[in-house]
Design an enzyme around this catalytic site. Structure first.
Site, PDB file in Angstrom:
ATOM      1  N   THR A 103      52.487  17.672   8.970  1.00 20.84           N
ATOM      2  CA  THR A 103      51.746  18.514   9.596  1.00 20.84           C
ATOM      3  C   THR A 103      50.886  19.778   7.987  1.00 20.84           C
ATOM      4  OG1 THR A 103      52.921  19.157  11.288  1.00 20.84           O
ATOM      5  CG2 THR A 103      50.569  20.564  10.959  1.00 20.84           C
ATOM      6  N   LYS A 178      45.744  19.615  15.663  1.00 23.32           N
ATOM      7  CA  LYS A 178      47.310  20.252  15.294  1.00 23.32           C
ATOM      8  C   LYS A 178      47.646  21.444  15.143  1.00 23.32           C
ATOM      9  CE  LYS A 178      52.228  19.937  15.079  1.00 23.32           C
ATOM     10  NZ  LYS A 178      53.009  19.765  16.041  1.00 23.32           N
ATOM     11  N   LYS A 253      54.239  28.325   7.961  1.00 25.73           N
ATOM     12  CA  LYS A 253      53.295  27.090   7.249  1.00 25.73           C
ATOM     13  C   LYS A 253      51.737  27.285   8.436  1.00 25.73           C
ATOM     14  CE  LYS A 253      53.878  22.933   7.767  1.00 25.73           C
ATOM     15  NZ  LYS A 253      53.649  21.560   8.405  1.00 25.73           N
TER      16      LYS A 253
HETATM   17  P1  NAD Z   1      62.234  18.517   7.282  1.00 29.04           P
HETATM   18  O1  NAD Z   1      62.557  19.661   6.513  1.00 29.04           O
HETATM   19  O2  NAD Z   1      63.188  18.803   8.520  1.00 29.04           O
HETATM   20  O3  NAD Z   1      62.059  17.202   7.228  1.00 29.04           O
HETATM   21  C1  NAD Z   1      61.384  16.706   5.784  1.00 29.04           C
HETATM   22  C2  NAD Z   1      61.823  16.325   4.594  1.00 29.04           C
HETATM   23  O4  NAD Z   1      61.039  15.738   3.583  1.00 29.04           O
HETATM   24  C3  NAD Z   1      63.538  16.475   4.696  1.00 29.04           C
HETATM   25  O5  NAD Z   1      64.361  15.218   4.157  1.00 29.04           O
HETATM   26  C4  NAD Z   1      63.056  16.404   2.775  1.00 29.04           C
HETATM   27  O6  NAD Z   1      64.231  15.680   2.199  1.00 29.04           O
HETATM   28  C5  NAD Z   1      62.142  15.535   2.745  1.00 29.04           C
HETATM   29  N1  NAD Z   1      60.990  15.724   1.374  1.00 29.04           N
HETATM   30  C6  NAD Z   1      60.692  16.600   1.196  1.00 29.04           C
HETATM   31  N2  NAD Z   1      59.459  16.346   0.249  1.00 29.04           N
HETATM   32  C7  NAD Z   1      59.970  14.459  -0.348  1.00 29.04           C
HETATM   33  C8  NAD Z   1      59.396  13.352  -1.477  1.00 29.04           C
HETATM   34  N3  NAD Z   1      58.506  14.125  -2.375  1.00 29.04           N
HETATM   35  N4  NAD Z   1      60.256  12.831  -1.723  1.00 29.04           N
HETATM   36  C9  NAD Z   1      61.060  12.307  -0.239  1.00 29.04           C
HETATM   37  N5  NAD Z   1      61.843  12.738   1.034  1.00 29.04           N
HETATM   38  C10 NAD Z   1      60.917  14.263   0.717  1.00 29.04           C
HETATM   39  O7  NAD Z   1      60.819  18.668   8.361  1.00 29.04           O
HETATM   40  P2  NAD Z   1      60.319  18.151   9.656  1.00 29.04           P
HETATM   41  O8  NAD Z   1      60.578  19.268  11.022  1.00 29.04           O
HETATM   42  O9  NAD Z   1      61.084  16.959   9.739  1.00 29.04           O
HETATM   43  O10 NAD Z   1      58.656  18.210   9.573  1.00 29.04           O
HETATM   44  C11 NAD Z   1      58.041  17.007   8.854  1.00 29.04           C
HETATM   45  C12 NAD Z   1      56.305  17.200   9.474  1.00 29.04           C
HETATM   46  O11 NAD Z   1      55.929  17.679  10.229  1.00 29.04           O
HETATM   47  C13 NAD Z   1      56.097  19.048   8.299  1.00 29.04           C
HETATM   48  O12 NAD Z   1      54.634  18.710   8.331  1.00 29.04           O
HETATM   49  C14 NAD Z   1      55.928  19.871  10.403  1.00 29.04           C
HETATM   50  O13 NAD Z   1      55.409  20.727  10.649  1.00 29.04           O
HETATM   51  C15 NAD Z   1      55.254  18.894  11.348  1.00 29.04           C
HETATM   52  N6  NAD Z   1      56.210  18.137  12.732  1.00 29.04           N
HETATM   53  C16 NAD Z   1      57.458  19.470  12.384  1.00 29.04           C
HETATM   54  C17 NAD Z   1      58.211  19.333  13.497  1.00 29.04           C
HETATM   55  C18 NAD Z   1      59.456  19.374  14.507  1.00 29.04           C
HETATM   56  O14 NAD Z   1      59.893  20.022  15.435  1.00 29.04           O
HETATM   57  N7  NAD Z   1      61.042  19.493  14.091  1.00 29.04           N
HETATM   58  C19 NAD Z   1      57.292  18.649  14.956  1.00 29.04           C
HETATM   59  C20 NAD Z   1      56.024  18.838  15.190  1.00 29.04           C
HETATM   60  C21 NAD Z   1      55.867  18.729  13.282  1.00 29.04           C
END
Ligand code: NAD
Length: 304
Positions: A103, A178, A253
């Site tokens: 997102t 979204k 965010k």
């Molecule tokens: P998270 O913080 O759990 O995971 C993000 C991952 O990205 C981490 O494992 C981190 O190590 C990795 N990362 C960061 N920079 C990186 C890079 N340069 N190279 C490789 N890996 C890298 O976040 P999440 O909860 O999985 O959310 C991810 C996205 O999905 C966000 O944009 C969030 O807003 C969206 N989202 C989350 C949810 C939810 O319920 N958690 C639901 C819908 C959407």
């Protein structure tokens, strides 16, 4: 797309890891990368090939999927950063399809898609809804921005991770839809937490009150599927110390993205702004890494 399709998956956090596991289950050949060795090992143990960097992960991939926290991570992954770090875009194979599920700001999605297009690569934004439970159960909703041909190419891969696929419009439109959804989710979560805290402070049992409101006009997703009061529901972050869900800082965010979109168009989003400030206060109190349903702790004195 056949299961011979080679997929590179970058970003194996709370959402990315279960999504990648579902691609493995569907039989895709998967190479993964994350900055966290722990997440990488989970996927490697399940049968994915663990790459030691993003550029290695995308070598020869037919489809590149990213699931990263915010705009800056996505921009630096694909485009590089400050002319110091190089992005992966120049190294993605000819004819590959890029699917960004993070997102991020609509403008960031458009910027990366334009750069991909300049290289002759198709890209869609495909942010998701459904939470970590939806990611694990492969029931996510994908909200796609991009051209219809690219969406059709992506459909089999998205279908292995989700149940509903919507085409919101051109590149960036998936992100706009979204953030509208998540602004509403933030409002619903804060409202649900506020109502439960009020009921408990006035002597009600939170489970009884949740049952009543779930069959009354206050029913909503946060109340029924992601209850913020500890112990009311099994298998939700509130019942495991607000861990393993959707982080407060990620919600903050998204509410910030909604504010930016409102400012850009002169839209009035008074409730979105109020909730953004509540989440900002909650984050400043040290709750940034907790699940977003922990907003209950800000509103419920007894839970502190
Ligand atoms: P998270 O913080 O759990 O995971 C993000 C991952 O990205 C981490 O494992 C981190 O190590 C990795 N990362 C960061 N920079 C990186 C890079 N340069 N190279 C490789 N890996 C890298 O976040 P999440 O909860 O999985 O959310 C991810 C996205 O999905 C966000 O944009 C969030 O807003 C969206 N989202 C989350 C949810 C939810 O319920 N958690 C639901 C819908 C959407």
């Amino acid at each position: 797309m056949s299961n011979q399709t080679k997929i590179a998956f970058i970003g194996l956090g709370n959402m990315g890891a279960p999504m990648a596991l579902n691609l493995l289950k569907a039989g895709y050949s998967l190479t993964v990368f994350d900055l966290s060795p722990v997440s990488l090992k989970t996927l490697a143990d399940a049968g994915a090939l663990a790459a030691s960097n993003a550029r290695q992960a995308i070598e020869g991939a037919d489809v590149v999927i990213s699931m990263l926290p915010a705009s800056r991570h996505v921009e630096s992954l694909y485009l590089g950063k400050d002319n110091v770090e190089q992005g992966i875009l120049p190294y993605i194979a000819e004819g590959a399809l890029i699917i960004d599920c993070s997102t991020i700001a609509a403008q960031a999605a458009q910027k990366v898609a334009q750069a991909a297009s300049a290289r002759g690569l198709a890209m869609i934004d495909a942010p998701v809804s459904g939470g970590t439970a939806g990611a694990a159960a492969a029931t996510l909703t994908f909200i796609v921005g991009g051209d219809a041909t690219s969406l059709e190419r992506a459909r089999p891969v998205l279908s292995a991770m989700g149940k509903n696929i919507f085409h919101a419009g051109d590149n960036g439109a998936g992100q706009v839809a979204k953030i509208c959804n998540n602004m509403l989710l933030g409002i619903l979560m804060a409202g649900t937490a506020e109502a439960l805290a009020l009921g408990v402070a006035n002597g009600l049992d939170p489970k009884t009150l949740s049952d009543i409101m779930s069959k009354s006009s206050g029913r909503n997703w946060a109340l029924e599927l992601y209850n913020p009061y500890p112990g009311v529901m099994d298998n939700v972050p509130a019942s495991r110390g607000y861990t393993g869900g959707f982080g407060v800082d990620l919600m903050l965010k998204d509410l910030g993205l909604a504010t930016e979109a409102a400012l850009a168009t002169g839209s009035a989003t008074p409730l979105g702004e109020l909730v953004r400030n509540l989440y900002g206060m909650h984050s400043q109190n040290g709750a940034g890494a907790k699940d977003f349903s922990s907003i209950l702790e800000l509103l419920h004195a007894k839970e502190k």
